[in-house]
Write a protein that holds these residues in place. Structure first.
Motif, short mmCIF file in Angstrom:
data_model
loop_
_atom_site.label_atom_id
_atom_site.label_comp_id
_atom_site.label_asym_id
_atom_site.label_seq_id
_atom_site.Cartn_x
_atom_site.Cartn_y
_atom_site.Cartn_z
N ALA A 256 91.52 34.62 15.62
CA ALA A 256 91.80 34.48 14.14
C ALA A 256 90.87 35.31 13.44
O ALA A 256 90.78 35.40 11.97
CB ALA A 256 91.34 33.03 13.65
N LEU A 257 89.93 36.38 13.86
CA LEU A 257 89.07 37.26 13.50
C LEU A 257 89.80 38.24 12.51
O LEU A 257 89.60 38.78 11.52
CB LEU A 257 88.41 37.89 14.36
N LEU A 258 91.23 38.35 12.99
CA LEU A 258 92.12 39.41 12.15
C LEU A 258 92.57 38.94 10.91
O LEU A 258 92.91 39.65 9.99
CB LEU A 258 93.49 39.53 13.01
N GLU A 259 92.28 37.50 10.59
CA GLU A 259 92.71 37.00 9.22
C GLU A 259 91.81 37.73 8.18
O GLU A 259 92.39 38.14 7.41
CB GLU A 259 92.84 35.53 9.14
N SER B 233 96.59 41.86 -1.43
CA SER B 233 95.00 41.84 -0.71
C SER B 233 93.87 42.14 -1.78
O SER B 233 92.95 41.83 -1.31
CB SER B 233 95.13 42.82 0.47
N VAL B 234 94.25 43.17 -2.72
CA VAL B 234 93.07 43.38 -3.72
C VAL B 234 92.99 42.55 -4.85
O VAL B 234 92.05 42.63 -5.69
CB VAL B 234 93.08 44.73 -4.11
N VAL C 85 84.30 43.39 8.83
CA VAL C 85 85.79 43.57 9.52
C VAL C 85 86.70 44.12 8.08
O VAL C 85 86.43 43.65 6.97
CB VAL C 85 86.55 42.48 10.10
N HIS C 86 87.68 44.62 8.20
CA HIS C 86 88.56 45.01 7.31
C HIS C 86 89.88 45.68 7.96
O HIS C 86 90.05 45.77 8.98
CB HIS C 86 88.09 46.02 6.07
N GLN C 87 90.93 45.88 6.92
CA GLN C 87 92.14 46.53 7.40
C GLN C 87 92.12 48.24 8.12
O GLN C 87 91.12 48.41 7.85
CB GLN C 87 93.25 46.58 6.51
N THR D 41 91.30 42.25 3.86
CA THR D 41 90.32 43.00 3.22
C THR D 41 90.74 44.28 3.27
O THR D 41 91.07 44.94 4.16
CB THR D 41 89.01 42.87 3.92
N PRO D 42 91.00 45.17 2.04
CA PRO D 42 91.44 46.35 1.87
C PRO D 42 90.33 47.55 2.67
O PRO D 42 89.35 47.16 3.03
CB PRO D 42 91.43 46.76 0.35
#
Length: 245
Positions: A214-217, A37-38, A175-177, A222-223
């Motif tokens: 799909a916003l969760l993608e 992810s990074v 947004v992010h994780q 993103t860390p």
């Protein structure tokens, strides 16, 4: 291994070693996912160091010309505003969902029901954010992010609860994780279960609020130490805003 041990003891030892091996494997997989992810991606896609990604500091508002280091954010949500507007700012702390519900009820009983909630928050407790979003939808309250305001991390789940939802041209939604577990010493397989359960709750919330899951993608790519800023087109495509003012 000592062959003089009873067979039951040897079996128990093998079972424990097998469980530990599985936990180590899952932990290694989680580390690998975080590393992926990074890794920078071309074109500024989610999870890269591109123009849509910024550093994320939960206890400070993003830096600006008047505050080069950013300004401190309250440790829990603070309420301001009169009439039918309620300005909600700060970090989302555990228990804030109950506080927001009490504030809405208090103002309604005083003859000043809230019609719109303006948000300026770096996020925080995901579960409280989901509960606040549901509360706003049940009360048919609108949400907004004004010029210079932000709605990061878990805050968009509050924003999603608005019946009418607007983000000003100078407002930012990101947004992010997320972290869902309270105990960092849980075995790896239990941590995975907690993450999956939390993501399922978020997905169900987005669907119920009419937001494209799909916003969760971009969020999952993103860390936690960074934030992905959604552009105007994405706000519309994910159905986060009901009007593109």
């Amino acid at each position: 291994m000592d062959d003089t041990q009873p067979s039951s003891a040897r079996g128990l030892r093998r079972a424990i070693l097998a469980v530990l091996a599985v936990q180590a494997g899952i932990a290694a997989l989680l580390v690998a996912i975080d590393l992926v992810s990074v890794v920078p991606r071309p074109g500024g896609s989610p999870g890269s160091a591109g123009p849509s990604v910024r550093p994320y500091v939960p206890d400070r508002h993003p830096a600006g010309p008047d505050a080069p280091r950013g300004r401190p954010m309250p440790e829990r949500l603070a309420f301001e505003g009169t009439g039918d507007r309620l300005n909600v700012s700060g970090q989302i702390a555990p228990g804030d969902a109950e506080r927001v519900a009490q504030e809405l009820s208090r103002r309604s009983e005083a003859g000043e029901p809230v019609r719109i909630v303006n948000l300026d928050s770096t996020g925080g407790s995901v579960r409280d954010a989901l509960a606040i979003g549901r509360e706003l939808r049940e009360r048919e309250i609108d949400t907004g992010v004004a010029d210079g305001a932000i709605c990061f991390s878990a805050c968009p789940y509050i924003f999603a609860g608005g019946v009418e939802r607007t983000v000003a041209q100078g407002g930012r939604l990101g947004v992010h994780q997320h972290y869902f577990g309270e105990n960092t010493f849980l075995p790896a397989f239990m941590a995975v279960n907690d993450i999956q359960r939390g993501q399922a709750e978020v997905m169900a919330h987005l669907r119920a609020m009419g937001i494209d899951p799909a916003l969760l993608e971009p969020a999952m790519r993103t860390p936690p130490g960074e934030i992905y800023i959604l552009d105007r087109q994405e706000l519309v495509e994910f159905r986060l805003v009901t009007s593109d003012d």
